[in-house]
Design an enzyme around this catalytic site. Structure first.
Site, PDB file in Angstrom:
ATOM      1  N   HIS A   1      -5.877  -2.057   4.312  1.00  0.00           N
ATOM      2  CA  HIS A   1      -5.845  -0.863   3.464  1.00  0.00           C
ATOM      3  C   HIS A   1      -5.016  -1.145   2.220  1.00  0.00           C
ATOM      4  O   HIS A   1      -4.052  -1.911   2.247  1.00  0.00           O
ATOM      5  CB  HIS A   1      -5.332   0.385   4.187  1.00  0.00           C
TER       6      HIS A   1
ATOM      7  N   HIS B   1       0.844  -1.190   0.000  1.00  0.00           N
ATOM      8  CA  HIS B   1       0.000   0.000   0.000  1.00  0.00           C
ATOM      9  C   HIS B   1       0.877   1.236   0.000  1.00  0.00           C
ATOM     10  O   HIS B   1       2.114   1.143   0.053  1.00  0.00           O
ATOM     11  CB  HIS B   1      -0.930   0.024   1.220  1.00  0.00           C
TER      12      HIS B   1
ATOM     13  N   HIS C   1       1.095  -0.620  15.281  1.00  0.00           N
ATOM     14  CA  HIS C   1       0.068   0.411  15.243  1.00  0.00           C
ATOM     15  C   HIS C   1      -1.190  -0.062  15.966  1.00  0.00           C
ATOM     16  O   HIS C   1      -1.534  -1.255  15.905  1.00  0.00           O
ATOM     17  CB  HIS C   1      -0.358   0.708  13.799  1.00  0.00           C
TER      18      HIS C   1
ATOM     19  N   TYR D   1       9.452   1.808   9.935  1.00  0.00           N
ATOM     20  CA  TYR D   1       9.558   2.857   8.922  1.00  0.00           C
ATOM     21  C   TYR D   1      11.005   3.318   8.852  1.00  0.00           C
ATOM     22  O   TYR D   1      11.647   3.547   9.881  1.00  0.00           O
ATOM     23  CB  TYR D   1       8.671   4.059   9.265  1.00  0.00           C
TER      24      TYR D   1
ATOM     25  N   GLU E   1       8.170   1.388   4.282  1.00  0.00           N
ATOM     26  CA  GLU E   1       7.728   0.610   5.421  1.00  0.00           C
ATOM     27  C   GLU E   1       7.901  -0.879   5.143  1.00  0.00           C
ATOM     28  O   GLU E   1       7.610  -1.354   4.043  1.00  0.00           O
ATOM     29  CB  GLU E   1       6.251   0.891   5.705  1.00  0.00           C
TER      30      GLU E   1
ATOM     31  N   HIS F   1       4.801   7.287   2.597  1.00  0.00           N
ATOM     32  CA  HIS F   1       5.598   6.063   2.476  1.00  0.00           C
ATOM     33  C   HIS F   1       4.980   5.096   1.478  1.00  0.00           C
ATOM     34  O   HIS F   1       3.786   5.115   1.228  1.00  0.00           O
ATOM     35  CB  HIS F   1       5.767   5.362   3.833  1.00  0.00           C
TER      36      HIS F   1
END
Length: 311
Positions: free
Chosen positions: A201, A154, A248, A257, A267, A216
């Site tokens: 996502h 992503h 997260h 990251y 990432e 990112h």
């Protein structure tokens, strides 16, 4: 869910300040496979388990950042329909001829309200992942080179007008909202996470005054142990790390990251849950981004560099 319409992230073209430094980073440290170079001087790479010819294109430039991010769609009829839908919605589209990117068919390019260029395409040469399709082994030697992510997963983009961006992606392209962060006043959305699949996502946006910015690109790993191994490899190669290894609260992803030699953040990511379009979106307050562990669940704090540094 049935896989129709927009299928998945397909490729990103990234600007790097020194091409060979960028190639060494993404090929030798991250562990992507170099698949070609074109007459424009661009370098093409893929993750070892991706079937298509490329997912990352590097272009040398005097400034870092992203040129465009692309999604693969089901077929040519879908591409034609989505182009008409975008035009009816009021966007100007551009047809990029087949072959302008190596081994890639026609692409439909358009600019979204955040100032980013997005592309759709239906065909790209399948070069495989090095495994036979009958009775294959579980991995190839390429899976042991560098960090060795399995796919481009992503991206997170920073720019203005993300309410309009969400409307476009959901009403025209068939995405759905998975998670969001409310603004400091509790009104509006400061950040959104959107999916076209049942991944947590496929693209995300943060409200930001400057258009067209990259936060990112994310590359998928398969376990927490692989994320920790990625941290070792980054350290051994003196790659500067922004955050992590950590987890997260948002998306439940486990992550590191770091920055490539040009200052583009990338990432190494694993985890997350599997949402469906009928799920109610998860909402985070702005305070929840920090104290609630939305960004960094173990430390429950904000990291200034993560919120402010973009290319």
């Amino acid at each position: 869910m049935a896989m129709t319409g927009v299928l998945r992230p397909g490729h990103a073209q990234l600007r790097v300040l020194n091409l060979e430094e960028g190639v060494r980073h993404y090929r030798d440290v991250l562990g992507m496979v170099e698949t070609g170079r074109d007459a424009q001087g661009r370098v093409y790479l893929k993750c070892w388990d991706e079937r298509d010819h490329n997912s990352l294109i590097l272009r040398e430039s005097d400034r870092a950042g992203i040129d465009f991010f692309a999604f693969k769609v089901l077929d040519e009829a879908t591409l034609d329909k989505l182009e008409r839908d975008l035009q009816e919605y009021g966007l100007t589209t551009e047809r990029i001829p087949a072959g302008e990117l190596m081994e890639t068919g026609e692409r439909v390019r358009f600019e979204i309200p955040s100032g980013h260029k997005i592309e759709l395409y239906a065909t790209k040469t399948q070069v495989g992942n090095g495994l036979q399709v009958t009775n294959p082994a579980p991995w190839t030697p390429a899976a042991e080179k560098g960090i060795a992510p399995v796919r481009l997963d992503h991206c997170l983009l920073y720019g203005p007008n993300i309410a309009e961006v969400k409307k476009l992606f959901c009403e025209v392209l068939g995405f759905y909202l998975v998670e969001r962060v409310l603004g400091p006043d509790g009104e509006g959305e400061a950040a959104i996470w959107l999916s076209c699949s049942h991944k947590v996502h496929d693209i995300a946006f943060v409200e930001h005054p400057e258009p067209g910015k990259l936060h990112h690109l994310s590359f998928l790993l398969e376990s927490w142990e692989e994320v920790l191994r990625a941290g070792d490899i980054l350290a051994m190669n003196k790659v500067p790390i922004d955050i992590g290894p950590t987890r997260h609260g948002i998306t439940r992803g486990c992550t590191i990251y770091a920055w490539d030699p040009s200052g583009n953040r990338f990432e190494t990511f694993m985890g997350g849950y599997q949402p469906y379009p009928d799920y109610e979106p998860t909402t985070w307050t702005f305070d929840g981004l920090g104290e609630g562990g939305g960004l960094d669940y173990p430390q429950r704090k904000l990291h200034e560099s993560f919120l402010t540094v973009v290319t």
